[in-house]
Design a protein around this motif. Structure first.
Motif, short mmCIF file in Angstrom:
data_model
loop_
_atom_site.label_atom_id
_atom_site.label_comp_id
_atom_site.label_asym_id
_atom_site.label_seq_id
_atom_site.Cartn_x
_atom_site.Cartn_y
_atom_site.Cartn_z
N TYR A 102 83.33 -42.67 5.55
CA TYR A 102 83.56 -43.87 4.74
C TYR A 102 82.44 -44.86 5.01
CZ TYR A 102 85.86 -48.35 3.52
OH TYR A 102 86.18 -49.60 3.03
N ALA A 153 82.85 -49.50 -1.45
CA ALA A 153 82.95 -48.46 -0.43
C ALA A 153 82.90 -47.10 -1.09
CB ALA A 153 84.23 -48.61 0.38
N ARG A 162 87.96 -58.11 5.15
CA ARG A 162 88.75 -57.30 4.22
C ARG A 162 89.10 -58.06 2.94
NH1 ARG A 162 92.99 -55.81 8.81
NH2 ARG A 162 92.40 -57.93 9.32
N GLN A 219 79.41 -53.20 -4.00
CA GLN A 219 80.34 -53.84 -4.93
C GLN A 219 79.78 -53.77 -6.33
OE1 GLN A 219 81.10 -57.98 -4.13
NE2 GLN A 219 82.43 -58.25 -5.91
N HIS A 243 81.35 -48.69 4.10
CA HIS A 243 81.76 -50.01 3.58
C HIS A 243 80.51 -50.88 3.51
CE1 HIS A 243 82.96 -54.20 4.18
NE2 HIS A 243 84.20 -53.90 3.81
N SER A 244 80.17 -51.34 2.30
CA SER A 244 78.94 -52.11 2.14
C SER A 244 79.11 -53.15 1.05
CB SER A 244 77.78 -51.18 1.78
OG SER A 244 76.61 -51.92 1.48
N ASN A 250 80.89 -48.32 8.91
CA ASN A 250 81.34 -47.02 8.43
C ASN A 250 82.30 -46.42 9.45
OD1 ASN A 250 79.67 -45.31 10.39
ND2 ASN A 250 78.07 -46.48 9.33
N ASP A 300 78.97 -54.99 7.03
CA ASP A 300 78.91 -53.57 6.67
C ASP A 300 79.23 -52.69 7.88
OD1 ASP A 300 78.10 -54.50 4.22
OD2 ASP A 300 76.04 -53.80 4.38
N LEU A 316 90.99 -49.19 0.49
CA LEU A 316 90.95 -50.41 1.29
C LEU A 316 92.35 -50.69 1.80
CD1 LEU A 316 89.69 -53.13 2.26
CD2 LEU A 316 90.56 -54.08 0.15
N THR A 322 83.63 -43.00 -0.15
CA THR A 322 84.21 -42.04 0.78
C THR A 322 83.92 -40.64 0.29
OG1 THR A 322 86.03 -43.59 1.20
CG2 THR A 322 86.32 -41.32 1.95
#
Length: 424
Positions: A392, A363, A357, A399, A394-395, A412, A410, A11, A365
């Motif tokens: 990557y 996330a 952010r 978490q 990101h969702s 990517n 969300d 991140l 990767t």
């Protein structure tokens, strides 16, 4: 703006709008095997080294595209010193989330800089830049010189750097000291760096500001046996000054049906702590393969606690070829002052941000890199080419413990890199 930011292994949490994308690309590229790594290691062979890398970052929904070019040169000075210099140029174009509001169905949505979801211009947002047809169109140029002195049981490094873009200027200085013990089976490391940044937001002279960053590192590496090595370090950071994002807004919705916009407003200081441990295991029976396993925990005074786990497998396959698959998982808690949409309680706190952010999310990767090394090309003693790609995702749902409150954010991205290293 603000393309130079801190990377937290998966991140980039930045106080600037464009920072996250380019810094992720640049620093992730530097972390790839084969680039910049020989700048110090090559000195023990009294060799000259040249590195170059190109990277392309592309985010989902065509939001952000970044091209980055990085190069480094290092050379021995006498028998005890190495000098090096690294150059970087980043070119970024696209649109970034500016604030969150509600669509016609009452669902939370992200509004991009310069445009809304339907593509119409948003009043007060960054206008489309005529140079590239995007709301963000910028570049960064940076230089980082370094000087390392080697002695029998360690080394001392002095380094600095300068980077500039349209609305952001950064300068930093640092030093690292390494000391060997226990017949060179144990190495202790100490580092300190200071950064001084000036923020001059485009067309927003009233939001000009500055910030300073301090970072301190204490670490140790231990050779366990002929096949195993463990490294561990802790870092302490302190940032103070203008830490908000001048390009982001917070949309406030009140009980009486009214709404308002406020500037992104964050605390003016932040303390950070991170602990990183890496284990490396060599497998001679598998053609000298190696397993790298990392774990990192970080926390800060803004309430962002994060966990990162990464594993990579370095597999030589003969004739100078090597394949490196890697996978990384990242999870963070949301900042104490993060709010999807502002309300009366957030307004009373005096600090608030809807920057995705700073939300809680996870996330994943996954990537692979392939390299080819040549050792018999005169006058070069070493030539190595590498190409790689990463995906990557990101969702909010990734978490730890799950999270659905921020799933509207969300996205990517794909990262493609190519590099070469020469030693002569």
């Amino acid at each position: 703006m603000g393309l130079r930011v801190l990377l937290s292994l998966g991140l980039c949490v930045s106080n600037q709008e464009k920072s996250n994308f380019v810094a992720c690309l640049s620093i992730a590229a530097l972390a790839l095997p084969g680039l910049m790594q020989t700048a110090v290691a090559g000195r023990t062979e009294e060799s000259y080294n040249a590195d170059f890398q190109y990277g392309h970052y592309s985010e989902s929904s065509s939001r952000i595209d970044v091209n980055t070019y990085e190069g480094a040169l290092s050379a021995p000075i006498g028998r005890s010193m190495t000098a090096s210099v690294a150059l970087v140029k980043d070119i970024v174009a696209g649109a970034s989330p500016r604030y969150n509001d509600y669509d016609s169905k009452g669902n939370v949505r992200q509004v991009l800089s310069g445009q809304n979801v339907s593509g119409a211009l948003v009043s007060g947002a960054s206008p489309v830049n005529s140079q590239c047809g995007k709301s963000i169109c910028d570049s960064r140029d940076g230089i980082s010189p370094s000087l390392t002195y080697f002695f029998d049981s360690g080394s001392i490094n002095l380094n600095g750097g300068f980077s500039r873009e349209n609305d952001y200027t950064s300068r930093y200085v640092g030093t690292t000291i390494s000391k060997d013990f226990n017949k060179k089976l144990t190495t202790a490391n100490f580092g300190v760096s200071l950064a001084f940044d000036e923020i001059d937001p485009t067309n927003r002279p009233t939001l000009r500001g500055s910030k300073t960053s301090q970072q301190y590192l204490l670490g140790v590496s231990q050779i366990i046996n002929k096949d195993s090595l463990i490294l561990s370090n802790v870092t302490f950071g302190y940032n103070t000054g203008y830490l908000s994002d001048p390009y982001k807004l917070v949309y406030f919705s009140f009980d009486d049906g009214s709404f308002d916009f406020r500037r992104d407003t964050r605390p003016r200081e932040k303390f950070q702590f991170a602990w990183l441990t890496q284990y490396i295991r060599h497998f001679g029976e598998l053609n000298d393969a190696a397993l790298h396993i990392d774990y990192r925990f970080s926390t800060d005074s803004w309430g962002v606690n994060a966990h990162t786990a990464e594993a990579s497998w370095h597999q030589p396959v003969g004739d100078g070829w090597q394949i490196i698959p890697r996978v990384r998982y990242y999870s963070q808690d949301q900042a104490d002052f993060y709010t999807v949409v502002g309300d009366g309680n957030a307004l009373q706190k005096g600090v608030y941000s809807s920057d995705y952010r700073l939300a809680g999310f996870g996330a994943v990767t996954a990537g692979i890199h392939v390299s080819k090394e040549f050792t018999e090309l005169k006058p070069l003693s070493h030539l190595k080419f590498q190409v790689g790609g990463e995906y990557y995702n990101h969702s909010a749902g990734l978490q730890l413990g799950g999270n659905s409150a921020s799933n509207f954010a969300d996205f990517n991205y794909f990262l493609i890199t190519g590099s070469f290293n020469m030693r002569f």
